[in-house]
Scaffold this motif. Structure first.
Motif, PDB file in Angstrom:
ATOM      1  N   ILE A  67       0.821  -1.215   0.000  1.00  0.00           N
ATOM      2  CA  ILE A  67       0.000   0.000   0.000  1.00  0.00           C
ATOM      3  C   ILE A  67       0.862   1.275   0.000  1.00  0.00           C
ATOM      4  CG2 ILE A  67      -0.296   0.391   2.499  1.00  0.00           C
ATOM      5  CD1 ILE A  67      -3.377   0.494   1.867  1.00  0.00           C
ATOM      6  N   ARG A  68       2.152   1.119   0.373  1.00  0.00           N
ATOM      7  CA  ARG A  68       3.026   2.297   0.424  1.00  0.00           C
ATOM      8  C   ARG A  68       3.114   2.989  -0.917  1.00  0.00           C
ATOM      9  NH1 ARG A  68       8.721   0.848   2.171  1.00  0.00           N
ATOM     10  NH2 ARG A  68       8.238  -0.826   0.740  1.00  0.00           N
ATOM     11  N   LYS A  69       3.159   2.175  -1.970  1.00  0.00           N
ATOM     12  CA  LYS A  69       3.431   2.798  -3.275  1.00  0.00           C
ATOM     13  C   LYS A  69       2.239   3.596  -3.790  1.00  0.00           C
ATOM     14  CE  LYS A  69       2.559  -0.972  -6.535  1.00  0.00           C
ATOM     15  NZ  LYS A  69       3.059  -2.193  -6.968  1.00  0.00           N
ATOM     16  N   PHE A  70       1.084   3.431  -3.155  1.00  0.00           N
ATOM     17  CA  PHE A  70      -0.073   4.212  -3.587  1.00  0.00           C
ATOM     18  C   PHE A  70      -0.254   5.460  -2.720  1.00  0.00           C
ATOM     19  CE2 PHE A  70      -0.932  -0.355  -4.184  1.00  0.00           C
ATOM     20  CZ  PHE A  70      -0.786  -0.379  -5.564  1.00  0.00           C
ATOM     21  N   GLY A  71       0.548   5.563  -1.654  1.00  0.00           N
ATOM     22  CA  GLY A  71       0.454   6.748  -0.797  1.00  0.00           C
ATOM     23  C   GLY A  71      -0.762   6.720   0.121  1.00  0.00           C
ATOM     24  N   ILE A  72      -1.335   5.530   0.320  1.00  0.00           N
ATOM     25  CA  ILE A  72      -2.481   5.412   1.237  1.00  0.00           C
ATOM     26  C   ILE A  72      -1.953   4.881   2.575  1.00  0.00           C
ATOM     27  CG2 ILE A  72      -4.659   4.190   1.671  1.00  0.00           C
ATOM     28  CD1 ILE A  72      -5.047   4.055  -1.386  1.00  0.00           C
ATOM     29  N   ILE A  73      -2.423   5.468   3.667  1.00  0.00           N
ATOM     30  CA  ILE A  73      -1.933   5.024   4.985  1.00  0.00           C
ATOM     31  C   ILE A  73      -2.833   3.907   5.512  1.00  0.00           C
ATOM     32  CG2 ILE A  73      -1.463   5.728   7.371  1.00  0.00           C
ATOM     33  CD1 ILE A  73      -1.148   8.596   6.246  1.00  0.00           C
ATOM     34  N   PRO A  74      -2.250   2.761   5.883  1.00  0.00           N
ATOM     35  CA  PRO A  74      -3.071   1.723   6.486  1.00  0.00           C
ATOM     36  C   PRO A  74      -3.170   1.933   7.995  1.00  0.00           C
ATOM     37  CG  PRO A  74      -0.857   0.884   6.102  1.00  0.00           C
ATOM     38  CD  PRO A  74      -0.841   2.334   5.698  1.00  0.00           C
ATOM     39  N   GLU A  75      -4.355   1.728   8.541  1.00  0.00           N
ATOM     40  CA  GLU A  75      -4.548   1.822   9.992  1.00  0.00           C
ATOM     41  C   GLU A  75      -4.924   0.415  10.456  1.00  0.00           C
ATOM     42  OE1 GLU A  75      -7.967   4.209  11.135  1.00  0.00           O
ATOM     43  OE2 GLU A  75      -7.070   4.712  13.064  1.00  0.00           O
ATOM     44  N   PHE A  76      -3.947  -0.299  11.032  1.00  0.00           N
ATOM     45  CA  PHE A  76      -4.192  -1.705  11.389  1.00  0.00           C
ATOM     46  C   PHE A  76      -4.735  -1.813  12.804  1.00  0.00           C
ATOM     47  CE2 PHE A  76      -0.731  -2.131   8.210  1.00  0.00           C
ATOM     48  CZ  PHE A  76      -1.345  -3.012   7.334  1.00  0.00           C
ATOM     49  N   SER A  77      -5.796  -2.563  12.949  1.00  0.00           N
ATOM     50  CA  SER A  77      -6.342  -2.769  14.288  1.00  0.00           C
ATOM     51  C   SER A  77      -6.079  -4.206  14.729  1.00  0.00           C
ATOM     52  CB  SER A  77      -7.839  -2.467  14.230  1.00  0.00           C
ATOM     53  OG  SER A  77      -8.481  -2.980  15.345  1.00  0.00           O
ATOM     54  N   PHE A  78      -5.684  -4.356  15.990  1.00  0.00           N
ATOM     55  CA  PHE A  78      -5.401  -5.691  16.546  1.00  0.00           C
ATOM     56  C   PHE A  78      -6.298  -5.981  17.729  1.00  0.00           C
ATOM     57  CE2 PHE A  78      -1.714  -4.916  14.059  1.00  0.00           C
ATOM     58  CZ  PHE A  78      -1.267  -6.169  13.671  1.00  0.00           C
ATOM     59  N   VAL A  79      -6.733  -7.227  17.813  1.00  0.00           N
ATOM     60  CA  VAL A  79      -7.533  -7.669  18.951  1.00  0.00           C
ATOM     61  C   VAL A  79      -6.640  -8.611  19.769  1.00  0.00           C
ATOM     62  CG1 VAL A  79      -9.460  -9.152  19.588  1.00  0.00           C
ATOM     63  CG2 VAL A  79      -9.763  -7.429  17.806  1.00  0.00           C
ATOM     64  N   ILE A  80      -6.245  -8.169  20.968  1.00  0.00           N
ATOM     65  CA  ILE A  80      -5.253  -8.949  21.727  1.00  0.00           C
ATOM     66  C   ILE A  80      -5.873  -9.560  22.983  1.00  0.00           C
ATOM     67  CG2 ILE A  80      -2.989  -8.865  22.810  1.00  0.00           C
ATOM     68  CD1 ILE A  80      -2.327  -6.566  21.124  1.00  0.00           C
ATOM     69  N   GLY A  81      -5.451 -10.761  23.307  1.00  0.00           N
ATOM     70  CA  GLY A  81      -5.906 -11.416  24.534  1.00  0.00           C
ATOM     71  C   GLY A  81      -6.683 -12.680  24.247  1.00  0.00           C
ATOM     72  N   ASN A  82      -6.089 -13.585  23.482  1.00  0.00           N
ATOM     73  CA  ASN A  82      -6.743 -14.868  23.250  1.00  0.00           C
ATOM     74  C   ASN A  82      -6.938 -15.574  24.597  1.00  0.00           C
ATOM     75  OD1 ASN A  82      -6.349 -17.967  22.993  1.00  0.00           O
ATOM     76  ND2 ASN A  82      -7.165 -17.295  21.036  1.00  0.00           N
TER      77      ASN A  82
ATOM     78  N   GLU B 241      -4.408 -18.428  25.622  1.00  0.00           N
ATOM     79  CA  GLU B 241      -2.977 -18.137  25.829  1.00  0.00           C
ATOM     80  C   GLU B 241      -2.757 -16.625  25.751  1.00  0.00           C
ATOM     81  OE1 GLU B 241      -0.892 -20.292  22.760  1.00  0.00           O
ATOM     82  OE2 GLU B 241      -2.422 -19.838  21.276  1.00  0.00           O
ATOM     83  N   PRO B 242      -3.345 -15.879  26.695  1.00  0.00           N
ATOM     84  CA  PRO B 242      -3.321 -14.415  26.573  1.00  0.00           C
ATOM     85  C   PRO B 242      -1.912 -13.816  26.574  1.00  0.00           C
ATOM     86  CG  PRO B 242      -4.290 -15.098  28.680  1.00  0.00           C
ATOM     87  CD  PRO B 242      -4.103 -16.327  27.866  1.00  0.00           C
ATOM     88  N   ASP B 243      -1.027 -14.346  27.423  1.00  0.00           N
ATOM     89  CA  ASP B 243       0.286 -13.718  27.525  1.00  0.00           C
ATOM     90  C   ASP B 243       1.109 -13.938  26.263  1.00  0.00           C
ATOM     91  OD1 ASP B 243       1.736 -12.192  29.652  1.00  0.00           O
ATOM     92  OD2 ASP B 243       3.298 -13.602  28.997  1.00  0.00           O
ATOM     93  N   ARG B 244       1.081 -15.158  25.782  1.00  0.00           N
ATOM     94  CA  ARG B 244       1.828 -15.471  24.561  1.00  0.00           C
ATOM     95  C   ARG B 244       1.273 -14.650  23.386  1.00  0.00           C
ATOM     96  NH1 ARG B 244       2.117 -21.357  21.905  1.00  0.00           N
ATOM     97  NH2 ARG B 244       3.008 -20.650  19.954  1.00  0.00           N
ATOM     98  N   ASP B 245      -0.062 -14.575  23.329  1.00  0.00           N
ATOM     99  CA  ASP B 245      -0.709 -13.813  22.272  1.00  0.00           C
ATOM    100  C   ASP B 245      -0.228 -12.361  22.306  1.00  0.00           C
ATOM    101  OD1 ASP B 245      -2.400 -12.755  20.375  1.00  0.00           O
ATOM    102  OD2 ASP B 245      -4.203 -12.855  21.599  1.00  0.00           O
ATOM    103  N   ALA B 246      -0.229 -11.781  23.510  1.00  0.00           N
ATOM    104  CA  ALA B 246       0.160 -10.370  23.634  1.00  0.00           C
ATOM    105  C   ALA B 246       1.600 -10.169  23.145  1.00  0.00           C
ATOM    106  CB  ALA B 246       0.020  -9.921  25.088  1.00  0.00           C
ATOM    107  N   ARG B 247       2.502 -11.043  23.572  1.00  0.00           N
ATOM    108  CA  ARG B 247       3.915 -10.867  23.204  1.00  0.00           C
ATOM    109  C   ARG B 247       4.138 -11.056  21.699  1.00  0.00           C
ATOM    110  NH1 ARG B 247       6.773 -10.303  27.879  1.00  0.00           N
ATOM    111  NH2 ARG B 247       5.471 -10.811  29.668  1.00  0.00           N
ATOM    112  N   GLU B 248       3.467 -12.064  21.145  1.00  0.00           N
ATOM    113  CA  GLU B 248       3.644 -12.300  19.698  1.00  0.00           C
ATOM    114  C   GLU B 248       3.045 -11.146  18.891  1.00  0.00           C
ATOM    115  OE1 GLU B 248       3.805 -17.165  19.765  1.00  0.00           O
ATOM    116  OE2 GLU B 248       2.196 -16.183  18.647  1.00  0.00           O
TER     117      GLU B 248
END
Ligand code: B12
Length: 488
Positions: free
Chosen positions: A325-340, A343-350
């Motif tokens: 997406i960089r080459k088009f000049g559009i900014i991506p806004e990535f959202s993450f859902v953390i806390g499986n 295995e919440p701790d491992r999920d958070a660290r990864e």
């Protein structure tokens, strides 16, 4: 007279068109006497309702309720309304009652819940109330029958917003007050070109509301609405609130061609896999048509967890779009859902190291860190927690501090999330926000940006996130915008 109430949902500077009540107003327009009362504009909504009642007898109070602050004001207003107008039925619609219809009915002030889209249901319900008919044949509602038993009628299939009339923006008390100054432009409006989402991600509340379907209006209509908004309110930017703005490439390309002449700057939510399928030509066309930033649900860097979420995406695709997406000049806004939950701790660290990887690939990418908060899901909730977790049973309980914090994703207080993992996620988020202040923040002066970046640089580069007191203090003083809290 029907009153459509949109309780306060946000702070004045984040105020936007109240699309839910406008969509309902669109189908009442010309046929019914109705008024919109919006707590985001109106400091005393109850006084406005009293004024309307003095002019014409009230027939129904329809209330739009999202989980969070809006629900809190809805409860207070409905209690007061019930005391003053005990004979007038109160109908709740929107995401809160659609997700938790039993909880909504477990109150003395909700008579009927309209689940999911309301444009067809509301007029049917009004008709049945007037004729004294049984509600049993109205699809998409929940109510208490004469024995006090809860009845949930079958779901109503969703329809395209294009099947319904245009929103009556002019019926808002002060329409111009909803046009906001944002990073996109001096006069930003909002629009919702579709309803629902065809994906069934197991953490998302939209599946239960839209039943895993999406219906979109035509690009022609979207362009016509935006042209109208530009003519009436001189808009120069727009936020598309659709859950999933990009489904078909042909539609995206057509829309780009149609709105390019309006010279708007815009933001929307999209799917990573869909964008990866688009040709370079289409991506360039979107950029030329004013696309500045796309919110993309990445959710996790682990393929195993992405599968568990039923996200239908791979970590490789996330990295690929960050790069492409960089080459088009559009900014991506990535959202993450953390806390499986498993295995919440491992999920958070990864997840943290994956987010850092994204930043290395595309430093302009913005990152939103969300705690996983479950919502009822027809396919079972993410993390196999259906038997391990119970939701509140009434609106009051939902409004209590414990559940309010859960709803607004500040402190989910989940049985499976160790305090130390929660603290780690929050600390990481603070370091990330300070190291990379969002470009969406137009109020933050350059020097303040530099202070935040400098203060957090050592923590980010060493990966030392714990106890970021100095950054918390800096955030308190400088008040940078937090997209997680202030965007959708
Ligand atoms: C815009 C928006 C906001 C804006 C609201 C701006 C405003 N105008 O007030 C802001 C930024 C403030 C916001 C904040 C939050 N939001 Co929000 N928001 C949305 C968003 C993107 C669009 C909503 C919208 O306008 N839809 C368009 C209209 C036409 O559709 P609608 O609202 O569903 O209304 C239809 C039906 O629901 C029904 N209906 C609605 N009301 C009524 C009333 C009656 C009487 C009837 C009959 C029918 C009816 O009929 C309408 C027409 O069909 C949705 C996601 C989405 N795309 O839907 C998330 C969404 C609703 N938000 C959500 C959440 C969680 C929040 C927050 C709690 C998050 C946070 N950061 O804290 C806060 C809380 C705000 C609050 N409670 O006051 C979740 C809710 C589901 C859940 N997980 O619980 C959603 C679904 C996002 C998501 N995918 O998770 N939000």
């Amino acid at each position: 007279m029907i009153v459509l109430l949109h309780p306060r949902s946000t702070r004045p500077k984040n105020r936007r068109f109240p699309l839910s009540v406008l969509a309902l107003g669109a189908v009442l327009e010309g046929e019914e006497a109705y008024e919109i009362v919006d707590g985001n504009i109106d400091p005393r909504p109850m006084d406005s309702i009293d004024r309307i009642a003095r002019e014409k007898p009230l027939e129904m109070l329809g209330v739009s309720v999202m989980p969070g602050p809006q629900m809190v004001q809805a409860i207070a207003l409905c209690k007061e309304f019930r005391a003053r107008y005990p004979k007038v039925p109160i109908v709740w619609g929107g995401y809160f009652p659609s997700l938790y219809p039993d909880a909504a009915l477990n109150s003395s002030y909700v008579d009927v819940v309209v689940r999911s889209q309301g444009e067809d249901t509301l007029p049917e319900l009004l008709g049945a109330m007037r004729e004294g008919h049984n509600f049993r044949n109205i699809a998409g509602i929940s109510y208490k029958d004469k024995f006090g038993l809860y009845v949930h009628t079958p779901d109503r299939p969703i329809r395209s917003p294009g099947d319904f009339p245009w929103m009556p923006y002019h019926r808002l008390r002060e329409p111009a007050k909803y046009i906001a100054r944002t990073f996109l432009g001096a006069r930003t409006a909002v629009h919702h070109a579709s309803y629902g989402c065809p994906y069934r991600c197991k953490f998302c509340g939209v599946t239960k509301v839209a039943h895993g379907r999406q219906k979109s209006e035509t690009p022609e209509r979207t362009a016509a609405v935006l042209t109208h908004l530009q003519r009436e309110y001189a808009i120069d930017a727009v936020q598309f609130y659709d859950n999933n703005f990009f489904l078909r490439e042909a539609d995206a390309a057509e829309l780009a061609a149609r709105i390019a002449p309006l010279k708007l700057k815009w933001w929307c939510e999209g799917r990573i896999d869909a964008l990866l399928r688009y040709s370079d030509d289409t991506m360039h066309a979107l950029r030329r048509a004013g696309c500045e930033m796309i919110f993309l649900g990445a959710e996790s860097g682990s393929d195993k967890l992405l599968r568990e979420m039923d996200k239908q995406l791979t970590s490789g695709q996330i990295l690929q779009i960050a790069d492409r997406i960089r080459k088009f000049g559009i900014i991506p806004e990535f959202s993450f859902v953390i806390g499986n939950p498993n295995e919440p701790d491992r999920d958070a660290r990864e997840a943290m190291s994956f987010m850092r990887r994204i930043k290395r690939i595309n430093p302009r990418a913005e990152i939103i860190v969300q705690h996983y908060i479950p919502t009822p899901h027809p396919d079972g909730m993410y993390g196999e927690i259906d038997d391990r977790f119970a939701f509140p049973k009434s609106p009051e309980e939902w409004a209590s501090p414990r559940w309010y914090n859960f709803t607004v994703r500040q402190d989910p207080a989940l049985p499976w999330l160790p305090r130390k993992t929660k603290r780690l996620i929050d600390a990481f988020e603070i370091v990330m926000e300070c190291r990379w202040p969002t470009i969406q923040d137009i109020a933050l002066p350059r020097w303040a940006r530099a202070v935040l970046k400098t203060l957090s640089a050592w923590r980010y580069s060493l990966g030392l996130y714990a106890w970021p007191y100095e950054l918390e203090f800096a955030q308190k003083v400088l008040r940078p915008r937090r997209p997680k809290v202030e965007s959708v």
